[in-house]
Design an enzyme around this catalytic site. Structure first.
Site, mmCIF file in Angstrom:
data_model
loop_
_atom_site.group_PDB
_atom_site.id
_atom_site.type_symbol
_atom_site.label_atom_id
_atom_site.label_comp_id
_atom_site.label_asym_id
_atom_site.label_seq_id
_atom_site.Cartn_x
_atom_site.Cartn_y
_atom_site.Cartn_z
ATOM 1 C CB ALA A 287 20.886 53.522 48.133
ATOM 2 C CG ASP A 333 -25.875 67.979 62.318
ATOM 3 O OD1 ASP A 333 -24.884 68.712 62.170
ATOM 4 O OD2 ASP A 333 -26.135 67.395 63.377
ATOM 5 C CG ASP A 650 -25.705 66.897 67.138
ATOM 6 O OD1 ASP A 650 -26.469 66.224 66.404
ATOM 7 O OD2 ASP A 650 -25.965 68.060 67.513
ATOM 8 C CB THR A 749 23.459 63.281 56.523
ATOM 9 O OG1 THR A 749 23.275 62.650 55.238
ATOM 10 C CG2 THR A 749 24.807 62.879 57.081
ATOM 11 C CG ASP A 750 19.167 62.972 52.990
ATOM 12 O OD1 ASP A 750 19.817 64.021 53.108
ATOM 13 O OD2 ASP A 750 18.879 62.464 51.892
#
Length: 931
Positions: A287, A333, A650, A749-750
């Site tokens: 739980a 850069d 790049d 449910t949660d």
């Protein structure tokens, strides 16, 4: 013969051509095919080898072996061992679905970016056995003689021979935006890769022709050396992964300690049998394990990646989103990242007038804006003379790109800038070249640093138009054009021009000078034929026209981006291969630094110890003329200071730093494939502003995970409260909530409302906060207090009250509390339902930390609303479906009990809104007092 290494490049550049030929056992006719085959076998194919990748099976299984995933596997076993086979299978199903989804995300991103090593050309023209042959680039070997022409990618590190107007774009290696002229003779400029008679694999020839001797191929090239450095870097664990592991350990310890405590209390305090006590304790452990954490994390990250994809940012790993949210330093850069990687004319200077040319980019708008006003060049003869010179003394073509694409350049960026300037002035290049047909060209060379063309006017006069370096222009000029009149060029004129040039240079601008000369009847050149015309006879007694100043302009969006980074307490450190002057100018212009910034060159950096560099990166600093190893070292020192570093890039030279950084960001349009492969995120539109959006997404993801954690811990308190009551009363009060009902909350449910919290949008003001500290944790004091001391206690009180209220209606305390039967089933059912309806309020309350839920829209998160609807339906099914009643020990509730349940969320929600309002008022007054 020896293969090329970085330490030998300069020696081979200085070597006499004949000696170098002998060293590589080749000649002008090239290698024999037999020798080429031997060398191919010795040195291997001319390719860049990829690092070893894990098999797809290992990559797939890794998604099921994280600490949280292992905990869920164990949880499933525990549930099965406790006799709850269905719940055990459900827990495992959650794990399987989450792992498959995570793998699919990674696989899709990898497929989109798996294009490494495509920079080398497919074919190359070489000389073999005295003949020119076209071979596959993989078959090129050291000692081969090959041809280079405009548009070619250079296939190997090579020594240049017979260069004619050769220029090479080396930005992928150096970060320098301007093509470099290559020569036959040895010259060494600033920084690495600066030998003028050496070309490097992976660079691009922008103009001219040459032949070259291959010095090194494949992994022995500078390109390969950087790739090796990149592959040697192991990617560090993402901060979110470390934090989830830490959180999992915390929750595991808490769950096990609670389980042991409940086991011992059940045996010695309640006198439960060992078997029943063990099953009871196992149920409590399961739980308290947040089964929904892993899918919520994955969904939150996936939602972040999808939102980023819409903003042109491709994330290769889901955890990259959150890492950006923790970023404190961006090592960026300059060329192509902070700037547009295109030379743009932004100032013109004539002796009679200085112009501020507004507007940037390769755009044909048919007008020129000077000093903020549209100008007709025809009304200003000096200006028109310069523009015509720039138009006809030009070999570059600029073609309009498709919608949304940049224009394409065939030639040099500098001349492209002049072409665009002419277009903005309304000049038609084709018409001007027809009006002034070119008779002869005197091409540019590095010795005189000039280019001239001889043209003819409509009345048959010859005109020499020259452009080039200012120093070279002043040497050949003895007159000056001043407001339409030609007069002698005086020493004062030269002094003024040089001062103007210096002033513009301090702004990081490059200067190009223009001059002309009309060949009239008194000119000695008028009596010569064009064939006999030489550079010396043509480039003399010129009339100085003026200067054009140009730069690689900042991206338009970068100014706001920098301000947003500063607002979020994120520092930007520029790391560029460009000159210190240009770097400082751009950095101060866009607001990264002040004019008092410290500029450290690559040469200076080499002399610094790690301790000195580590101290330097703490302050306001720029790095210029740096090599790949430099950027890598800078990133490393920032990390040693405790910074979370994002590094942009790049080029090939950026790849090692991209791999080393906490998150590497490559440019998708201008970026090389090597950079993209090393990066964690790719900007598909090269827009630096997308980084700030990603940072906001990262912070939002982390905030959402904390909201989820608060939500699930809130339900754990009322889940544990009934068991505590059972233990404290030594079993006199039967369990108000069964183990199956507890697990129904956790896995039923949660779950959906929790997943809805994982997709919540950014809370207002999230970018006004500094990055979270490295030592901060998802489970902090604030969450513990809210979960256990506020939300949890409220829900516990309400659910406990509901349990005793039902029993009271049925005769308690006169009648003993039932441990079975319809009354017990009804009492446990309303306890379960009260927790669920308290969680409805908690789901809404957890959507914001301080802001009012009304400020973001009460019903704006449709996933939470759907989750609330589903959990209400699920509770109803448990109440009224006979089969489920038997499994979960539930029973039907009457109308008044449903009315009670429906009233629970409203007061809880409003009380929390009141608390948030008080907190906001306190913070407001504290801020006001501080100001």
């Amino acid at each position: 013969m020896k293969q090329n290494k970085s330490t030998l490049i300069d020696d081979e550049a200085k070597a006499d051509p004949s000696d170098l030929m002998r060293q590589f056992q080749t000649g002008n006719g090239g290698l024999s095919q037999a020798e080429a085959d031997k060398r191919l076998e010795k040195y291997g194919p001319n390719t860049i080898r990829q690092g070893k990748r894990q098999s797809e099976l290992i990559v797939f299984l890794a998604n099921f072996t994280s600490l949280m995933a292992i905990l869920l596997w164990v949880s499933g076993v525990i549930a099965m061992f406790a006799g709850m086979l269905e719940l055990g299978i459900a827990i495992w199903a959650v794990n399987v679905i989450n792992g498959c989804f995570s793998y699919w995300q990674q696989h899709a991103a990898q497929k989109a970016t798996d294009s490494l090593k495509k920079m080398l050309p497919a074919y190359v023209k070489v000389r073999r056995e005295g003949q020119s042959r076209q071979i596959k680039v993989e078959q090129l070997v050291p000692g081969d003689i090959f041809d280079i022409q405009a548009g070619d990618s250079i296939p190997a590190d090579a020594r240049v021979f017979n260069a004619a107007n050769l220029e090479v774009d080396e930005s992928s290696l150096t970060g320098e935006s301007v093509p470099v002229e290559k020569l036959d003779a040895y010259q060494h400029g600033d920084g690495e890769f600066a030998q003028r008679n050496i070309v490097f694999a992976g660079t691009i020839c922008t103009s001219g022709t040459a032949t070259a001797l291959a010095l090194a191929t494949g992994m022995d090239t500078e390109f390969g050396r950087i790739a090796t450095l990149t592959e040697s870097q192991k990617k560090t664990v993402y901060p979110l992964e470390r934090e989830l592991n830490h959180l999992t350990r915390q929750l595991t310890i808490i769950a096990i300690m609670i389980g042991i405590a409940f086991f011992l209390l059940a045996i010695f305090f309640v006198k439960y049998p060992v078997t029943k006590s063990f099953i009871f304790a196992l149920g409590m452990i399961v739980a308290f394990i947040p089964e929904g954490l892993l899918p919520t994390v994955t969904l939150s990250l996936a939602q972040g990646t999808q939102r980023m994809a819409k903003k042109h940012a491709l994330l290769k790993n889901l955890s990259s989103v959150e890492t950006l949210g923790q970023t404190t330093v961006i090592c960026s850069d300059k060329t192509g990242t902070l700037t547009q990687n295109q030379m743009t004319i932004n100032h013109l200077w004539l002796p009679s007038q200085a112009y501020d040319v507004t507007g940037t980019g390769y755009v044909n708008n048919g007008q020129i804006q000077l000093n903020g006003h549209q100008i007709d060049p025809a009304t200003q003869p000096d200006l028109e003379k310069l523009l015509i010179n720039a138009t006809i003394n030009n070999d570059t073509e600029v073609t309009e790109g498709k919608a949304g694409e940049k224009s394409k350049i065939l030639g040099t960026p500098t001349e492209a800038g002049l072409v665009i300037l002419s277009r903005k002035a309304g000049l038609d290049a084709a018409a001007e070249r027809k009006r002034f047909p070119r008779l002869k060209e005197l091409p540019f060379d590095s010795g005189r640093k000039l280019m001239s063309v001889i043209t003819k006017t409509s009345d048959g006069m010859l005109v020499i138009n020259t452009k080039g370096a200012l120093g070279s222009e002043l040497k050949i000029c003895d007159r000056i054009l001043d407001n339409g009149h030609i007069r002698p060029l005086t020493a004062d004129d030269k002094s003024k021009i040089l001062q103007v040039n210096e002033d513009y240079s301090k702004q990081g601008l490059r200067t190009l000078a223009f001059s002309y000369r009309v060949v009239d009847g008194d000119d000695p050149l008028s009596h010569q034929s064009l064939e006999s015309c030489t550079i010396e006879s043509a480039e003399q007694h010129m009339v100085f026209i003026g200067l054009a100043m140009m730069s690689d302009p900042p991206r338009p969006e970068i100014f706001d981006t920098v301000r947003n980074c500063q607002r979020a307490n994120i520092r930007i450190i520029m790391v560029t291969g460009d000159s210190p002057t240009t770097a400082k100018s751009i950095a101060t212009k866009i607001g990264i630094t002040s004019d008092k910034v410290r500029v450290i060159s690559g040469v200076e950096l080499d002399k610094m110890s790690d301790a000195e560099l580590q101290e330097a990166v703490k302050g306001e600093v720029i790095f210029a003329r740096v090599a790949p190893e430099h950027k890598f070292r800078i990133v490393s020192m920032c990390q040693k200071n405790g910074d979370v570093v994002a590094s942009t890039g790049d080029g090939v030279n950026d790849a090692p730093a991209l791999k080393r950084a906490d998150i590497g960001i490559a440019m998708g349009v201008t970026g090389t494939d090597v950079a993209k492969d090393a990066a964690d995120m790719i900007l598909t539109d090269d827009n630096f502003a997308s980084i700030v959006s990603a940072i906001e997404e990262g912070r939002t993801v982390y905030s959402n995970l904390q909201k989820f954690l608060l939500y699930i811990l809130t339900s754990n308190v009322p889940e544990a409260a009934p068991s505590v009551i059972f233990l404290l009363t030594r079993g006199l009060v039967p369990l108000p909530l069964t183990v199956m009902q507890i697990l129904t909350v956790d896995l039923g449910t949660d779950l959906l409302p929790a997943l809805g919290l994982g997709t919540e949008k950014a809370e207002p003001g999230i970018m006004d906060q500094p990055p979270r500290p490295l030592n901060s944790h998802l489970l902090n004091r604030s969450i513990i207090w809210k979960a256990f001391g506020w939300y949890g206690l409220i829900a516990s009180a309400i659910s406990t009250f509901a349990y005793f209220f039902v029993n009271h209606v049925n005769g308690w305390p006169q009648v003993p509390l039932a441990g079975s039967g319809l009354v017990y089933a009804e009492a446990t059912t309303i306890t379960l339902a009260a927790i669920v309806f308290s969680q409805i309020a908690a789901a809404m309350n957890c959507r914001t930390q301080i802001s009012s839920v009304f400020s973001i829209g009460l019903f704006s998160n449709h996933r939470i609303l759907l989750g609330i609807l589903v959990e209400v339906v699920l509770v109803a099914l448990l109440m009224y479906v006979p089969f489920l009643q038997g499994v979960f020990n539930t029973g039907p509730l009457n109308g008044s009990e449903w009315l009670f349940l429906c009233c629970i969320p409203v007061p809880i929600f409003l009380v929390e809104e009141l608390r948030k309002y008080v907190v906001r008022q306190i913070k407001h007054h504290q801020t006001k007092a501080a100001d």
